[in-house]
Enzyme design. Structure first.
Site, PDB file in Angstrom:
ATOM      1  CB  SER A  93      42.817  33.257  38.319  1.00  9.81           C
ATOM      2  OG  SER A  93      41.971  32.686  39.289  1.00  9.81           O
TER       3      SER A  93
ATOM      4  CE1 TYR B  33      44.598  36.901  41.702  1.00 12.37           C
ATOM      5  CE2 TYR B  33      42.974  35.151  41.485  1.00 12.37           C
ATOM      6  CZ  TYR B  33      44.267  35.614  41.331  1.00 12.37           C
ATOM      7  OH  TYR B  33      45.222  34.797  40.801  1.00 12.37           O
TER       8      TYR B  33
ATOM      9  CE  LYS C  90      46.107  37.157  38.207  1.00 15.81           C
ATOM     10  NZ  LYS C  90      47.469  37.298  37.627  1.00 15.81           N
TER      11      LYS C  90
END
Length: 324
Positions: A124, A148, A152
């Protein structure tokens, strides 16, 4: 060739499976067997002529990763994840799914003798954090500012290390914001990027919560599938030890999105956009990257759209069955 898609019930996973079923191949290589896995049983690719297995499974549960690699799939596409908002709201769940699940998969691969699959890892833009340069280059440091993004980034490092050790042959794909996403509106902070185009194209009103000068990085669902198809069969030698790349895309402001909509669908569609400022969403979006210089991805053969008008026309073709 055997392929396993983890997260196959999601939008990209479903479109990838449908594409393989349609062509019988990925990256020019014939697919003889396809396994589709998600926390709910994926219901796609029913017209696939090869061997097809589809079932529900949670990668974080004991034994699931080992089951996924037991038949030695040649290509594993790892799309399963808890996305940004949920990962931030539930830290434990985010780390369990996005980090522990990923490591469980890689460790399961390591436990199979004489096995080195191509693993395509969905990453991402959230691995980057402000302050940003005007255009983010391939050597910009990973500086995530969310759980998040951190998860990642850790997954990217694991992919690099397991590839370096010859346990697997990894390709990490940092997806742009995918637009125009099909389906109904959702509550994701980025949802308006698709909504201000999708809803007017379907004759419905759309809410715009940010200013027209907000800029972001985009690609179509078709491009997203294309990234994976290319990653499945590309020569990874030029990647060296750094296996993860930001994918090509289109940098556009909201104003440019709207003008592309006007060019394709006219003033009547644009008139369906209603401005309704939302300070919370505006604050979130202000911390996102805006533009990238994706030299590595382009040099290794990845491609995307060249304009936002092209992205809109792809939506009309793929989701509405209209000639563009």
């Amino acid at each position: 060739m055997k392929i396993t898609i983890i997260g196959a019930a999601g939008m990209i996973g479903r479109k990838l499976a449908e594409r393989i079923a349609q062509t019988g191949a990925i990256g020019g290589q014939t697919v003889d067997a396809m396994t589709l896995v998600d926390v709910v049983a994926p219901d796609v690719a029913t017209d696939f002529t090869g061997q097809r297995v589809s079932y529900a499974a949670d990668l974080t549960e004991a034994g699931v990763a080992a089951k996924l690699v037991a038949d030695k799939p040649d290509v594993i596409v790892h799309l399963a994840a808890i996305v940004s908002g949920e990962a931030e709201a539930d830290m434990d769940k985010g780390y369990r799914v996005n980090l522990d699940g990923t490591r469980a998969l890689l460790e399961a691969i390591a436990g199979v003798p004489d096995y080195c699959p191509r693993v395509i890892y969905a990453s991402s833009l959230a691995v980057f954090g402000a302050p940003f340069p005007t255009k983010i280059s391939d050597d910009f440091n990973l500086t995530p500012l969310t759980s998040y993004g951190t998860q990642k980034a850790m997954g990217e490092l694991l992919l690099n290390d397991y590839s370096r050790r010859g346990i697997l042959d990894g390709v990490g794909i940092r997806f742009p914001t995918i637009c125009i996403r099909p389906g109904k509106p959702n509550k994701a902070a980025s949802g308006f990027f698709s909504g201000i185009l999708r809803e007017p194209l379907n004759g419905q009103e759309a809410i715009l919560p940010v200013d027209d000068d907000v800029r972001h990085w985009f690609a179509s669902p078709r491009a997203a599938v294309g990234y994976i198809e290319h990653a499945a069969m590309m020569d990874t030698a030029p990647l060296g030890a750094q296996r993860c790349m930001t994918m090509p895309g289109v940098s556009a402001t909201v104003a440019e999105q709207i003008e592309a909509l006007r060019a394709v669908a006219g003033d009547e569609a644009v008139a369906l956009i209603r401005r309704e400022p939302d300070a919370t969403i505006a604050s979130i979006v202000a911390g996102w990257p805006r533009d990238f210089d994706t030299v590595r991805a382009l040099e290794t053969g990845f491609r995307a759209e060249n304009s936002f008008e092209e992205i809109i026309r792809i939506y009309l073709e793929d989701e509405m069955g209209q000639s563009a």
